[in-house]
Write a protein that holds these residues in place. Structure first.
Motif, PDB file in Angstrom:
ATOM      1  N   ARG A 117       0.851  -1.178   0.000  1.00 52.38           N
ATOM      2  CA  ARG A 117       0.000   0.000   0.000  1.00 52.38           C
ATOM      3  C   ARG A 117       0.895   1.238   0.000  1.00 52.38           C
ATOM      4  N   PHE A 118       0.717   2.105  -0.991  1.00 53.19           N
ATOM      5  CA  PHE A 118       1.419   3.390  -1.036  1.00 53.19           C
ATOM      6  C   PHE A 118       0.504   4.420  -0.402  1.00 53.19           C
ATOM      7  N   THR A 119       1.012   5.146   0.588  1.00 49.43           N
ATOM      8  CA  THR A 119       0.158   6.107   1.283  1.00 49.43           C
ATOM      9  C   THR A 119       0.411   7.524   0.765  1.00 49.43           C
ATOM     10  N   GLY A 120      -0.524   8.401   1.036  1.00 53.09           N
ATOM     11  CA  GLY A 120      -0.338   9.823   0.765  1.00 53.09           C
ATOM     12  C   GLY A 120      -0.506  10.231  -0.681  1.00 53.09           C
ATOM     13  N   LEU A 121      -1.000   9.325  -1.509  1.00 54.62           N
ATOM     14  CA  LEU A 121      -1.213   9.680  -2.920  1.00 54.62           C
ATOM     15  C   LEU A 121      -2.456  10.560  -3.046  1.00 54.62           C
ATOM     16  N   PRO A 122      -2.477  11.449  -4.046  1.00 55.21           N
ATOM     17  CA  PRO A 122      -3.686  12.271  -4.218  1.00 55.21           C
ATOM     18  C   PRO A 122      -4.887  11.409  -4.601  1.00 55.21           C
TER      19      PRO A 122
END
Ligand SMILES: NC(=O)c1ccc[n+]([C@@H]2O[C@H](COP(=O)([O-])OP(=O)(O)OC[C@H]3O[C@@H](n4cnc5c(N)ncnc54)[C@H](OP(=O)(O)O)[C@@H]3O)[C@@H](O)[C@H]2O)c1
Length: 216
Positions: free
Chosen positions: A211-216
């Motif tokens: 999971r990549f966090t902080g994406l728009p």
């Protein structure tokens, strides 16, 4: 009408799981094998499981009739297998899910590849195709549990914006979130993510995805 997806190595664990998910999303899916009988049998089994028709054919026919082709075989032997398909794959989007990984003393290790990665070796073998790489971190086990929501991200690399977009769409159809991560030259790092996941899943007895966090 969305493009038909062909899966080279569609009789394997990863290929089967992907085929099930794309067929359930309404895609035309053709699973490929070196053996026509295995292709047919796998297609029949998967059609039952998916509740939708999945076709089966030898890899060469899959390369010719599908519009998007996903590679889900081991890296060893793949380039030899692709050689005779190069003409049929010209002009098509080819998505490599191949991880050149083996276990050495129980630990995952990524093979060194002259071109930089499995996906770049594929691109060199298929100079007239558009090659992208994705799906390396989505486990076959998670894919095959159709009641399981794939709560995970998929890093997508390809040189062309439109190709990355097309692959993001493929990710969303299996229920994952594709994230554009850059050009194909990053494929080695994407392939290596699987080694980290394989190791941490072994240590934690888990089935974790990314999971990549902080994406728009
Ligand atoms: N398993 C996972 O969770 C997972 C997750 C992400 C990515 N991947 C990647 O997906 C690929 C396949 O993994 P898998 O676990 O599905 O392996 P698998 O179950 O062994 O299946 C691979 C399939 O590839 C075909 N194949 C084997 N050797 C070949 C060759 N020399 N030329 C052409 N086809 C060949 C076989 O189909 P036929 O014998 O019918 O031709 C086989 O069914 C690997 O690169 C792996 O790193 C796997």
């Amino acid at each position: 009408v969305s493009a038909a997806i062909g899966i080279i190595g569609g009789t394997g664990r990863e290929g089967r799981g992907l085929a099930l998910r794309w067929a359930r999303a309404g895609r035309r899916v053709i699973v490929g094998s070196r053996d026509p009988e295995r292709a047919r049998q796998t297609a029949d089994e998967l059609s039952q499981l998916a509740g939708a028709t999945i076709e089966g054919a030898v890899n060469g026919e899959v390369a010719a009739s599908a519009e998007v082709v996903v590679l889900a075989t081991p890296f060893d032997g793949l380039l030899d297998a692709l050689g005779p398909m190069a003409t049929a794959l010209a002009g098509k989007l080819v998505v490599s899910a191949v991880v050149p990984m083996r276990f050495v003393d129980g630990r995952p290790a990524i093979d060194e590849i002259a071109e930089g990665s499995a996906a770049e070796a594929v691109a060199a073998a298929l100079p007239d195709s558009r090659v992208g790489a994705a799906l390396h971190t989505v486990s076959a086990r998670s894919l095959s549990r159709l009641d399981h929501d794939l709560d995970e991200d998929v890093a997508v690399v390809a040189d062309d914006d439109a190709d990355r977009e097309a692959i993001l769409q493929l990710c969303s159809e299996i229920g994952a979130r594709g994230v554009a991560a850059g050009p194909l030259s990053l494929a080695h790092y994407v392939e290596c993510q699987t080694a980290v996941l394989a190791s941490l899943n072994k240590l934690n007895r888990s089935q974790a995805g990314l999971r990549f966090t902080g994406l728009p």
